[in-house]
Every structure is written in structure tokens, then in C-alpha cells.
Scaffold this active site. Structure first.
Site, short mmCIF file in Angstrom:
data_model
loop_
_atom_site.label_atom_id
_atom_site.label_comp_id
_atom_site.label_asym_id
_atom_site.label_seq_id
_atom_site.Cartn_x
_atom_site.Cartn_y
_atom_site.Cartn_z
N ASN A 1 0.88 -1.17 0.00
CA ASN A 1 0.00 0.00 0.00
C ASN A 1 0.92 1.22 0.00
O ASN A 1 1.53 1.54 1.01
CB ASN A 1 -0.84 -0.05 1.29
CG ASN A 1 -1.92 0.98 1.31
OD1 ASN A 1 -1.94 1.91 0.52
ND2 ASN A 1 -2.84 0.83 2.24
N ARG B 1 -2.73 -2.36 -3.40
CA ARG B 1 -3.84 -1.41 -3.38
C ARG B 1 -3.66 -0.42 -4.53
O ARG B 1 -2.57 0.08 -4.76
CB ARG B 1 -3.86 -0.65 -2.07
CG ARG B 1 -4.97 0.37 -2.06
CD ARG B 1 -4.99 1.20 -0.81
NE ARG B 1 -5.97 2.26 -0.99
CZ ARG B 1 -5.88 3.45 -0.45
NH1 ARG B 1 -4.88 3.75 0.33
NH2 ARG B 1 -6.80 4.35 -0.68
N HIS C 1 -11.46 5.17 -1.60
CA HIS C 1 -11.54 4.58 -0.25
C HIS C 1 -12.40 3.31 -0.23
O HIS C 1 -12.89 2.89 0.82
CB HIS C 1 -12.15 5.57 0.78
CG HIS C 1 -11.26 6.72 1.12
ND1 HIS C 1 -11.73 7.98 1.36
CD2 HIS C 1 -9.90 6.78 1.26
CE1 HIS C 1 -10.71 8.79 1.64
NE2 HIS C 1 -9.60 8.09 1.57
N ARG D 1 -7.31 19.04 0.10
CA ARG D 1 -8.08 19.03 -1.16
C ARG D 1 -9.35 19.88 -1.04
O ARG D 1 -9.97 19.89 0.02
CB ARG D 1 -8.47 17.60 -1.54
CG ARG D 1 -7.27 16.70 -1.65
CD ARG D 1 -7.69 15.25 -1.89
NE ARG D 1 -6.57 14.35 -1.72
CZ ARG D 1 -6.68 13.07 -1.34
NH1 ARG D 1 -7.86 12.55 -1.11
NH2 ARG D 1 -5.61 12.33 -1.21
N GLU E 1 -8.21 -2.54 5.84
CA GLU E 1 -7.99 -2.60 4.40
C GLU E 1 -7.07 -3.75 3.99
O GLU E 1 -7.32 -4.44 3.00
CB GLU E 1 -7.41 -1.25 3.92
CG GLU E 1 -8.45 -0.14 4.01
CD GLU E 1 -7.84 1.25 3.97
OE1 GLU E 1 -6.97 1.54 4.82
OE2 GLU E 1 -8.23 2.04 3.11
#
Ligand code: AMP
Length: 398
Positions: free
Chosen positions: A10, A91, A179, A235, A384
Site C-alpha cells: 500500500n 492497493r 476509499h 483538497r 484494508e
């Protein structure tokens, strides 16, 4: 049943995180995890810890390049000191319009996903680089891609289609969401009692929120790229396109080329905006909370914009779902920032969301809604890596 060591990779722009799990039948056990941080610096950090946190490797090597960073990981895992992985899961934030399913990685697949770097410009370059290096440095070991967009594939066209001319839609410009592996992991952890009408807020440095009906994604806040949706650390989130045009025209007054102007606009929208842009201070919620405590008005405004935006999205998702059974907070802020949870939920009692202040006053997994709250509110950390292992095991069996 054979036991399989599965490596999960990841990667972020300045770090590579990895973990090795042992997968045996339905059982999953983390063996160890590690990270290389500080890519691009002379003083990187490379550590590996076992499943209970004992340090196995702790070094501060120079890590000038991604190549140097991944060489450290591959060197350790090929050294014989650790179980060598029999499969690797990567990922990937977005694979573009043509790669929708998690699958085995080939050089051609990497080339195809790389064509759509613009759909996750901060994440794709490092991810495709690591995939190529993993194929090279672990010869014969199957590699699989796990897409963050995979969970969102169930969204209806009315949600995914963008109101733009067809020629751009035909290029794959639409809402993909991100996500997704985190959302999938929340649904997985709620099994077998997945509520019919569920909202999950993944609030980390990147933030998004999803409406989930009977375990399948109905809508999500992020759009073509992770810059859309909620305001987050650096962001903008969703914004009047006229604002971007205004900034672009300002930048173009001094830029030497169109691509330089586009790159600068991207930096403004995805690295200098959000909590950092509004506060002028930090993208980190801990810093902002400290500043608020000393009366910093810009930090207060940044956090208010963040929590206000999330409350609005929750309201629209309740309308879309036709009610709500459960709200879940996850991600670094969702799990740890007690004040953010309280502030988001403060005006939502009309929607049946009532927090219990005492229950909310904890970090980590818990039910934080009041006994009489019609909607259950929970905090659940994402899993995850575990989801990626599950996908790898499923794909290996096919
Ligand atoms: P993530 O991207 O999921 O790792 O989350 C990063 C965000 O979580 C940053 O904004 C951190 O400030 C925030 N965070 C992490 N720990 C805490 C904490 N103890 N209290 C408040 N915010 C936190």
C-alpha cells in the site's frame, strides 16, 4: 489446508507500507508489517514489526528514490529471514474505465492502468512503479491488483454519470469514488448484521463518505479523482467549476505552457486547499484542534467547513437511502477526533442521529449513539489489508 503468506503493498507518495498475512482457509493472521518512510530524503526510516508490535528491523537509511525504497522491502522479504510471500496484493486507487475488477497483474494490465494516471494523479505513479518492481523482484510470485473503485461499481448510472458533453464521458470521465477497500472492510466487519441503510464516513487526511444499501454502494462523495467530494486535509472537495477557472486564468498569466498551468492548478486544488488552505496552518486535525483551543479563528473556520460539509452529505444520503439505520465513523479523524464526531452530529437529531456524549468520549471501536437514538452510530477502524488478503485468496483459488 495450505497456509499462504500473502504480502500486501500500500504505497503513498512518500512512503511504502507493507504487511504479510498468513492465510489458511478462512483464517487470517498478521505475521508482520513494516514501512519505508521519507522517500526522496537522505534520512529515511525502514522498520518491520511483528504482529504484537516487537521491532524486528529499525534502520534510518538514505532513501533517495522509490527504487531504493522498494529495494529495501524486497531485500528483506527475499533474505530468508521472513517467510517469502506466495502472492502479492497491491492497493490501487483507480484503474481507469477499462479496469473495474480486482485481478491478476500482467505487464499489459499495468500499462493500461497507467494510461489513466490523471484519474488518481497523486497515487497512480508510485503504485504502477511498485507493481513493475514487484513483478521483477519476486519472479514467479503472482501479483493481484485490488481497486478502491471496486466497491463503488454498484452505483447506478444516475450517480456515476457527470453532467458534461458526451465526448468527455466517452473518455471515461465519470464518478468512480475512492476509499472503497476501507468501505468494503467496514461492511465485512459488520457481517452478518449489515444494516439495510448505512452511511460510512471515512475521515482521514483524505476524506469521503458513502451511502450503502444492503451492503452495496449506492452513492459516494468522491468523483473522478480523490480531489472531489468532501473538503479534506489538502483538497478542495466539490467546488464551483468557476473557481477553478478563475484560479487557472490567474496562474496562466505567468505560466510558460498550458501543461505547467494545469500542474499548478492541480497542486492548488489537491495539495494546498482544504483544511490547510482555509486554516493557513495545517492539514492535520490535531494541529487545528490545538490552534482552536488558543482562539485561532481560521482554524475554527476550517474545521467548521469540514464538519458542516459532512453533515450536509449525511442529510442528502439519508434522503437518498430513504432513512438510516447506522452511521459509522472511520479513518484517523473518524476514529480519534471526538470533537469532530460531536460537531458533525450536533444538528442531526431530526434525522434520528443522537450521540451519547459519554460514549463518544472514547477513541477506537465503540457504539457512540444514545440508548434511545433511532440511528446507531459506531466507530470502526478500517481493515484494508485484511480485505486485500481476502481478495488475493479468492483470486488465487479461481
Ligand atoms: P488517516 O489519513 O486516516 O491516517 O488520518 C489522518 C488524520 O487523522 C489527520 O488529520 C490526523 O490529525 C487525524 N488524527 C489522527 N489521530 C488523531 C487524534 N488522536 N486526534 C485527532 N485527530 C487525529
Amino acid at each position: 489446508m495450505a497456509s499462504l503468506p500473502v504480502l500486501v503493498l500500500n504505497s503513498g507518495s512518500s512512503s511504502i507500507k507493507f504487511a504479510v498475512y498468513e492465510a489458511s482457509g478462512e483464517e487470517r493472521r498478521k505475521l508482520f508489517e513494516g514501512a519505508v518512510d521519507g522517500i526522496g530524503t537522505d534520512l529515511g526510516q525502514f522498520h518491520i514489526k511483528d504482529a504484537v508490535g516487537n521491532t524486528l528491523v529499525d534502520q534510518t537509511p538514505a532513501v533517495p528514490t522509490r527504487a531504493a525504497a522498494f529495494a529495501l522491502v524486497a531485500g528483506a522479504l527475499n533474505s530468508g529471514e521472513f517467510p517469502r510471500p506466495v502472492a502479492i496484493g497491491h492497493r490501487m486507487v483507480s484503474g481507469g474505465p477499462t479496469i473495474q475488477d480486482n485481478q491478476r497483474i500482467t505487464p499489459e494490465l499495468i500499462d493500461e492502468m497507467e494510461r489513466y494516471t490523471a484519474f488518481a494523479p497523486l497515487h497512480t505513479p508510485i503504485a504502477v512503479y511498485i507493481m513493475r518492481e514487484a513483478l521483477r523482484l519476486f519472479p514467479g510470485v503472482p501479483n493481484f491488483v485490488c481497486l478502491d473503485t471496486y466497491f463503488h461499481r454498484t452505483m447506478p448510472e444516475v450517480v456515476t454519470h457527470m453532467p458534461i458533453p458526451e465526448e468527455y464521458s466517452a473518455m471515461g470521465v465519470r464518478r468512480y469514488g475512492a476509499h472503497g477497500i476501507s468501505y468494503e472492510s467496514i461492511v465485512y466487519q459488520l457481517q452478518p448484521h449489515v444494516p439495510g441503510k448505512l452511511i460510512v464516513a471515512h475521515l482521514g487526511n483524505g476524506a469521503s463518505i458513502s451511502a450503502i444499501r444492503n451492503g452495496a454502494c449506492l452513492d459516494t462523495s468522491m468523483g473522478l479523482t480523490p480531489t472531489g467530494g468532501l473538503i479534506s486535509g489538502t483538497r478542495t472537495g466539490d467546488i464551483d467549476p468557476g473557481v477553478l477557472l478563475f484560479i487557472l486564468r490567474k496562474i496562466a498569466e505567468t505560466a510558460e505552457s498550458a501543461s505547467e498551468a494545469a500542474d499548478k492548478l492541480e497542486t492548488v486544488a489537491s495539495k494546498k486547499a482544504g483544511l490547510l488552505g482555509v486554516s493557513g496552518l495545517s492539514n492535520d486535525m490535531r494541529d487545528l484542534r490545538e490552534a482552536i483551543a488558543t482562539g485561532n479563528a481560521r482554524a475554527r473556520l476550517a474545521v467548521d467547513k469540514f464538519t458542516w460539509t459532512i453533515a450536509r452529505w449525511i442529510g442528502s444520503f439519508v434522503a437518498e437511502l430513504g432513512g438510516l439505520d447506522m452511521l459509522v465513523f472511520t479513518g484517523g479523524i473518524g476514529e480519534n477526533d471526538i470533537d469532530s464526531r460531536a460537531e458533525i452530529c450536533a444538528g442531526l437529531d431530526a434525522l434520528g442521529i443522537v450521540l451519547d456524549a459519554q460514549r463518544n468520549n472514547v477513541r477506537g471501536a465503540a457504539v457512540i449513539s444514545a440508548e434511545h437514538s433511532p440511528v446507531t452510530v459506531r466507530v470502526i477502524p478500517p481493515a484494508e489489508d485484511l480485505m486485500i488478503v481476502n481478495h488475493v485468496v479468492r483470486l488465487m483459488a479461481q
